[in-house]
Design a protein around this motif. Structure first.
Motif, PDB file in Angstrom:
ATOM      1  N   LEU A  57       0.851  -1.273  -0.123  1.00 61.09           N
ATOM      2  CA  LEU A  57      -0.040  -0.070   0.216  1.00 61.09           C
ATOM      3  C   LEU A  57       0.985   1.084  -0.102  1.00 61.09           C
ATOM      4  CD1 LEU A  57      -2.969  -0.963   2.562  1.00 61.09           C
ATOM      5  CD2 LEU A  57      -3.035  -0.529   0.077  1.00 61.09           C
ATOM      6  N   ALA A  58       1.909   1.089   0.765  1.00 62.02           N
ATOM      7  CA  ALA A  58       2.776   2.372   0.673  1.00 62.02           C
ATOM      8  C   ALA A  58       3.536   2.656  -0.556  1.00 62.02           C
ATOM      9  CB  ALA A  58       4.100   2.246   1.807  1.00 62.02           C
ATOM     10  N   PHE A  59       4.012   1.600  -1.361  1.00 61.01           N
ATOM     11  CA  PHE A  59       4.419   1.772  -2.660  1.00 61.01           C
ATOM     12  C   PHE A  59       3.240   2.506  -3.632  1.00 61.01           C
ATOM     13  CE2 PHE A  59       7.978  -1.478  -2.404  1.00 61.01           C
ATOM     14  CZ  PHE A  59       8.973  -0.372  -2.537  1.00 61.01           C
ATOM     15  N   ALA A  60       2.207   1.906  -3.409  1.00 61.56           N
ATOM     16  CA  ALA A  60       1.012   2.198  -4.367  1.00 61.56           C
ATOM     17  C   ALA A  60       0.713   3.658  -4.081  1.00 61.56           C
ATOM     18  CB  ALA A  60      -0.249   1.437  -4.134  1.00 61.56           C
ATOM     19  N   ALA A  61       0.769   3.921  -2.890  1.00 62.95           N
ATOM     20  CA  ALA A  61       0.483   5.525  -2.237  1.00 62.95           C
ATOM     21  C   ALA A  61       1.447   6.458  -2.944  1.00 62.95           C
ATOM     22  CB  ALA A  61       0.436   5.568  -0.843  1.00 62.95           C
ATOM     23  N   ARG A  62       2.721   6.155  -3.023  1.00 64.05           N
ATOM     24  CA  ARG A  62       3.757   6.954  -3.520  1.00 64.05           C
ATOM     25  C   ARG A  62       3.652   7.104  -5.073  1.00 64.05           C
ATOM     26  NH1 ARG A  62       9.719   5.728  -0.505  1.00 64.05           N
ATOM     27  NH2 ARG A  62       8.648   5.705   1.906  1.00 64.05           N
ATOM     28  N   ALA A  63       3.226   5.787  -5.680  1.00 62.38           N
ATOM     29  CA  ALA A  63       3.142   6.098  -7.328  1.00 62.38           C
ATOM     30  C   ALA A  63       1.860   7.244  -7.510  1.00 62.38           C
ATOM     31  CB  ALA A  63       2.604   4.863  -7.803  1.00 62.38           C
ATOM     32  N   LEU A  64       0.586   6.871  -6.575  1.00 58.02           N
ATOM     33  CA  LEU A  64      -0.341   7.822  -6.795  1.00 58.02           C
ATOM     34  C   LEU A  64       0.039   9.545  -6.477  1.00 58.02           C
ATOM     35  CD1 LEU A  64      -3.279   5.513  -5.591  1.00 58.02           C
ATOM     36  CD2 LEU A  64      -2.812   6.145  -8.008  1.00 58.02           C
ATOM     37  N   GLN A  65       0.846   9.340  -5.428  1.00 52.95           N
ATOM     38  CA  GLN A  65       0.960  10.664  -5.072  1.00 52.95           C
ATOM     39  C   GLN A  65       2.125  11.419  -5.940  1.00 52.95           C
ATOM     40  OE1 GLN A  65       4.055  11.171  -1.747  1.00 52.95           O
ATOM     41  NE2 GLN A  65       2.909  12.646  -0.707  1.00 52.95           N
ATOM     42  N   ASP A  66       2.798  10.748  -6.652  1.00 56.21           N
ATOM     43  CA  ASP A  66       3.563  11.481  -7.922  1.00 56.21           C
ATOM     44  C   ASP A  66       2.682  12.099  -8.909  1.00 56.21           C
ATOM     45  OD1 ASP A  66       6.047  10.932  -6.492  1.00 56.21           O
ATOM     46  OD2 ASP A  66       6.341   9.335  -7.385  1.00 56.21           O
ATOM     47  N   LEU A  67       1.417  11.381  -9.181  1.00 49.00           N
ATOM     48  CA  LEU A  67       0.581  11.848 -10.255  1.00 49.00           C
ATOM     49  C   LEU A  67      -0.392  12.690  -9.693  1.00 49.00           C
ATOM     50  CD1 LEU A  67      -0.028   8.153 -11.732  1.00 49.00           C
ATOM     51  CD2 LEU A  67       1.299  10.291 -12.868  1.00 49.00           C
ATOM     52  N   ASP A  68      -0.346  13.203  -8.294  1.00 49.83           N
ATOM     53  CA  ASP A  68      -1.191  13.966  -7.647  1.00 49.83           C
ATOM     54  C   ASP A  68      -2.613  13.293  -7.631  1.00 49.83           C
ATOM     55  OD1 ASP A  68       0.422  15.953  -7.078  1.00 49.83           O
ATOM     56  OD2 ASP A  68       0.201  16.966  -9.155  1.00 49.83           O
ATOM     57  N   LEU A  69      -2.691  11.935  -7.448  1.00 52.77           N
ATOM     58  CA  LEU A  69      -4.056  11.128  -7.495  1.00 52.77           C
ATOM     59  C   LEU A  69      -4.100  10.279  -6.005  1.00 52.77           C
ATOM     60  CD1 LEU A  69      -3.951   9.821 -11.117  1.00 52.77           C
ATOM     61  CD2 LEU A  69      -5.427  11.656 -10.034  1.00 52.77           C
TER      62      LEU A  69
END
Length: 520
Positions: A187-199
Motif C-alpha cells: 500500500l505504501a508503494f501504491a500511495a507513492r506512485a499515486l502521489q507522484d501523479l497527484d492522485l
C-alpha cells in the motif's frame, strides 16, 4: 522521494528492480535473485502464487461491472481490466495501460502497474484494484491471503463491501485490523506512485481471506517502515531463517553456510544473536564453547542425533480409553477436518464445502458429539478417559473459534457446543498435549515437531514429503469434483490419519522408556 518515472522497467533490467516481497523476511533473497536469475521457483512458492491467483479471480468476479439498481442510471461508471504481467515480464504495456485508464478517469482499474524510484532504488508495484474517489483521487486496494481483520465487538474500522467498490459508501464495522508488513509495503508503494501523479487519496484498502470486504486504512503510517526497509543495507552473506526450506535459493545458500560452518545452520534467525555478540560465529565454536545444554545440542546436531533425553524416567499419563486427534484447517478460514484414532480405527470428520458455513458447523458438531459420546460411555463404564494431540494450540484455537462462530446451532440431533463446554474440556485432565510432555523430558537440536519425534519412535508417514504447506494447496484442489480432487481428498485423509497414528506411536514408545535416546 524522486518523481514518478513511468515505464522505466524493461524485460532486460527487471533484476535491478525491487518489489514489496523483497523487503520482508530474508533480504539475501534479492542478492541471490540477481546472482542466480534462472533458478526455478520452489514448489511452495508456486503453490502460494496459485493461491493468490485464485484469490484475485474470486475478488475480481465480485467487483461491480455497472451501477446496480438504485444507484441511478446517470451515475458514471467505467471499469477497465488490465492483463496482469509477472515480475519477470516487461511491464511497459501494463504501465501505459494504467496511465491511460487513469487519464480516462475510470471508476475501477484492475491489474494496475506502476514503477518508480525511492531512496535511489528502482521499484515496481502491482496494484490489484484502483478505485476512483468522488474528489478525483484513487484508493489502491490490494488482495492478500492473510487474515487482515477479525470481528471485534466494540471496535470500529472503516469497511466497504467488495461488490460495491466504486459505487458504495464506506461504513464502520466492528473489526480489529491485523498488520502484515508485506501488505503495508504494498500500500505504501501504491500511495507513492499515486502521489507522484497527484492522485493519492491518502487511504488504501485491504481484502484478505474474507473476500467480501475491503478494510480501509490510512497509508501515511506505512511510509516510514517502507523508507527504513529501502535504505537498509543488503546482507553480505546468507543466514538460515525459518523460510529457507521453501526458498528456491536454499541449495546455494546452504552450500555457502556449510562451507563457513555458520552458526545459523543450528540456530536460525536471531536465536544466535547473543552468541555472535560473544564472538561465537560457527557451530564448532559453540560445540567447544562450554555453553551447557546449548553446546550439547549443537554437538547432537552436528552428529545427526535428533533427540536427547533430559530425564532418566519417562512419564506419560495413561487411561483405559485413549483417543488421539488431529485437526486440519485451511489458512485462517476454518477447520475442515477433525481426525480421531482410538487405537483400532481412524475416523475422519470432514467437509469439502466452503469454510464459515453450515457445512463446517455441522461437521464440527458431528466430531464433538462423537468425542463426548465416547467420553460419557467411558465414564458410565467406570473407565478412565484421555484425548491426546500433538501441540494443542491449533486444536484449542479452532475448537474455541468454532464454538464462538457456531455455538448453539442445531443440525437435527446435533448441536455445536458453546464456548463454556469447550473451555471445560480443554482445561480438564482428560485433554493432554503430548508435545508439552515431550518438551519437558527431551530436547531436540532441530526442535520437537511430530515429524522429528515420531520417526525416532519408529513411525513413518505414507507420504513422507507432504507437509503443512502442501496440505493447504491440497485442500484448495480437493474442493473440485474431478479425479484430481478425489486424489487430494484421499491424500489429506491419509496425512491426517498418519498424524493421529504417529501421536499414538510416540505415546507407546514413551511408555517403553523411549529406547535409543541418549542422555543430555
Amino acid at each position: 522521494m524522486v518523481g514518478y518515472a513511468h515505464a522505466i522497467v524493461s524485460a532486460s533490467d527487471y533484476l535491478r528492480v525491487i518489489g514489496p516481497a523483497d523487503l520482508v523476511g530474508c533480504r539475501y533473497r534479492l542478492v541471490q535473485r540477481r546472482r542466480y536469475p534462472s533458478a526455478p521457483r520452489s514448489d511452495s512458492s508456486l503453490m502460494r502464487l496459485e493461491r493468490i491467483k485464485l484469490a484475485r479471480e474470486v475478488v475480481l468476479d465480485c467487483l461491480p461491472q455497472r451501477p446496480a439498481l438504485g444507484d441511478g442510471r446517470s451515475q458514471r461508471f467505467i471499469r477497465i481490466d488490465i492483463a496482469r504481467v509477472s515480475l519477470e515480464e516487461d511491464s511497459f504495456a501494463a504501465e501505459l495501460a494504467t496511465l491511460e485508464a487513469l487519464a480516462a478517469e475510470a471508476t475501477l482499474i484492475t491489474g494496475a502497474v506502476f514503477t518508480g524510484e525511492s531512496e535511489n532504488t528502482p521499484w515496481r508495484i502491482d496494484v490489484d484494484i484502483l478505485v476512483r474517489q468522488p474528489e478525483g483521487t484513487y484508493l489502491p486496494v490490494i488482495i492478500s491471503n492473510h487474515r487482515v481483520a477479525r470481528a471485534a465487538p466494540g471496535q470500529s474500522t472503516p469497511v466497504l463491501a467488495t461488490g460495491r467498490l466504486g459505487l458504495g459508501k464506506i461504513v464502520n464495522g466492528a473489526f480489529r485490523l491485523r498488520h502484515h508488513a508485506g501488505d503495508g509495503h504494498r500500500l505504501a508503494f501504491a500511495a507513492r506512485a499515486l502521489q507522484d501523479l497527484d492522485l493519492d487519496s491518502g487511504r488504501g484498502g485491504l481484502i484478505g481471506q474474507d473476500r467480501s470486504r475491503a478494510f480501509i486504512v490510512d497509508t501515511d503510517h506505512f511510509q516510514e517502515p517502507l523508507t527504513v526497509a529501502l535504505t537498509s543495507a543488503l546482507p553480505a552473506g546468507p543466514r538460515r531463517v525459518k523460510g529457507c526450506a521453501s526458498c528456491r535459493f536454499w541449495p546455494e545458500c546452504e552450500s555457502e553456510l556449510k562451507a563457513l560452518d555458520e552458526i545459523s545452520l543450528f540456530l536460525p534467525g536471531d536465536r544466535a544473536r547473543s552468541l555472535r555478540e560473544a564472538g561465537i560465529e560457527t557451530v564448532s565454536e559453540l560445540v567447544e564453547g562450554n555453553r551447557g545444554e546449548l553446546s550439547a545440542l549443537a554437538r547432537a546436531w552436528r552428529d545427526g542425533v535428533p533427540l536427547l533425553r533430559r530425564v532418566d524416567q519417562i512419564e506419560v499419563p495413561a487411561a483405559e480409553v485413549e483417543i488421539d486427534i488431529d485437526m486440519e484447517a485451511y489458512l485462517d478460514q476454518g477447520a475442515y477436518l477433525w481426525g480421531a484414532y482410538d487405537g483400532e480405527r481412524y475416523r475422519p470428520f470432514v467437509t469439502w464445502e466452503s469454510m464459515d458455513s453450515d457445512a463446517e458447523a455441522e461437521n464440527f458438531a458431528s466430531f464433538w458429539a462423537w468425542l463426548m459420546e465416547r467420553r460419557e460411555q467411558a465414564h458410565a463404564e467406570g473407565k478412565s478417559f484421555a484425548v491426546y494431540c500433538w501441540s494443542a494450540n491449533g486444536e484449542n484455537h479452532w475448537m474455541k473459534m468454532s464454538a464462538r462462530r457456531f455455538g448453539g446451532q442445531r443440525f437435527g440431533d446435533l448441536q455445536v457446543p458453546r464456548q463454556e463446554e469447550i473451555s471445560e474440556f480443554i482445561s480438564s485432565s482428560e485433554w493432554i498435549d503430548l508435545f508439552r510432555l515431550v518438551r519437558t523430558q527431551f530436547a531436540g537440536p532441530a526442535g520437537l515437531g511430530l515429524k522429528i519425534v515420531a520417526p525416532v519412535a519408529g513411525y513413518t508417514w505414507a507420504d513422507g514429503d507432504f507437509d503443512g504447506e502442501a496440505s493447504v494447496n491440497a485442500r484448495r484442489l480437493a474442493r473440485g469434483v474431478d479425479k484430481q480432487a478425489m486424489e487430494m481428498r484421499a491424500l489429506l485423509l491419509r496425512y491426517n490419519e498418519d498424524d493421529c497414528r504417529a501421536t499414538a506411536a510416540v505415546r507407546d514408545w514413551l511408555r517403553h522408556g523411549a529406547p535409543g535416546t541418549p542422555r543430555l
